[in-house]
Write a protein that holds these residues in place. Structure first.
Motif, short mmCIF file in Angstrom:
data_model
loop_
_atom_site.label_atom_id
_atom_site.label_comp_id
_atom_site.label_asym_id
_atom_site.label_seq_id
_atom_site.Cartn_x
_atom_site.Cartn_y
_atom_site.Cartn_z
N VAL A 5 0.87 -1.17 0.00
CA VAL A 5 0.00 0.00 0.00
C VAL A 5 0.91 1.21 0.00
O VAL A 5 1.81 1.32 0.84
CB VAL A 5 -0.93 0.03 1.23
N VAL A 6 0.70 2.11 -0.95
CA VAL A 6 1.54 3.30 -1.09
C VAL A 6 0.66 4.54 -0.96
O VAL A 6 -0.34 4.66 -1.67
CB VAL A 6 2.27 3.32 -2.45
N SER A 7 1.01 5.42 -0.06
CA SER A 7 0.31 6.69 0.08
C SER A 7 1.08 7.75 -0.70
O SER A 7 2.24 8.06 -0.38
CB SER A 7 0.23 7.10 1.56
N ALA A 8 0.47 8.31 -1.73
CA ALA A 8 1.11 9.33 -2.55
C ALA A 8 1.54 10.52 -1.69
O ALA A 8 2.59 11.11 -1.92
CB ALA A 8 0.19 9.78 -3.67
N ASP A 9 0.74 10.86 -0.71
CA ASP A 9 1.04 12.01 0.14
C ASP A 9 2.28 11.81 1.00
O ASP A 9 2.87 12.77 1.47
CB ASP A 9 -0.16 12.36 1.02
N ASP A 10 2.69 10.55 1.21
CA ASP A 10 3.88 10.27 1.99
C ASP A 10 5.17 10.33 1.17
O ASP A 10 6.26 10.30 1.72
CB ASP A 10 3.78 8.88 2.64
N LEU A 11 5.04 10.40 -0.16
CA LEU A 11 6.21 10.42 -1.03
C LEU A 11 6.67 11.85 -1.28
O LEU A 11 5.86 12.76 -1.43
CB LEU A 11 5.89 9.77 -2.37
N GLU A 12 7.98 12.04 -1.35
CA GLU A 12 8.54 13.36 -1.66
C GLU A 12 8.29 13.68 -3.13
O GLU A 12 8.51 12.82 -3.99
CB GLU A 12 10.04 13.38 -1.38
N PRO A 13 7.85 14.89 -3.43
CA PRO A 13 7.68 15.26 -4.84
C PRO A 13 9.04 15.31 -5.54
O PRO A 13 10.07 15.59 -4.93
CB PRO A 13 7.06 16.66 -4.77
N GLU A 14 9.02 15.02 -6.84
CA GLU A 14 10.22 15.13 -7.67
C GLU A 14 10.63 16.59 -7.75
O GLU A 14 9.78 17.47 -7.92
CB GLU A 14 9.95 14.61 -9.08
#
Length: 127
Positions: A5-14
């Motif tokens: 499960v991946v939360s987009a909000d937890d990923l650093e933007p490029e």
């Protein structure tokens, strides 16, 4: 691969992008498809440039807002809940116009995730 499960909000933007881009596929362990989340405010475009791919098919599913996609023939207006698909070799530039009332959120899927497959397109010249 298993399950993730991946939360987009937890990923650093490029960094150094014209809008907020979060790459979901690497965190999900996906190797055969690119999956990205774009958030574009009014006046921002999704890709770095008007472009086309040699091999990659692309699909843009609009989560919220309205996506505009410029092509050599016309500009498509894609509302939330609709999908815009691009076959290889077809130039396009996805964006949120400056006069938009809201941000646009898009889930972009590309396969295969080929490196060095993207080419800039000049709408006033030849690709």
């Amino acid at each position: 691969m298993g399950y993730r499960v991946v939360s987009a909000d937890d990923l650093e933007p490029e960094p150094d992008r014209p809008c907020t881009l979060r790459r979901l596929a690497p965190s999900a362990g996906l190797e055969h498809v690119a999956v990205n989340r774009f958030d574009a405010e009014p006046g921002e475009q999704l890709p770095l440039a008007y472009h086309y791919h040699d091999e990659q098919e692309e699909a843009f599913y609009v989560l919220s807002g309205t996506l505009h996609v410029e092509t050599p023939e016309r500009t498509f207006v894609v509302p939330a809940g609709d999908l815009f698909a691009v076959e290889p070799g077809n130039p396009q530039r996805a964006y949120n116009p400056e006069d938009a009332d809201e941000a646009v959120e898009v889930l972009a899927i590309g396969a295969p995730p080929v490196r060095d497959d993207v080419h800039a397109y000049d709408p006033d010249g030849e690709p």
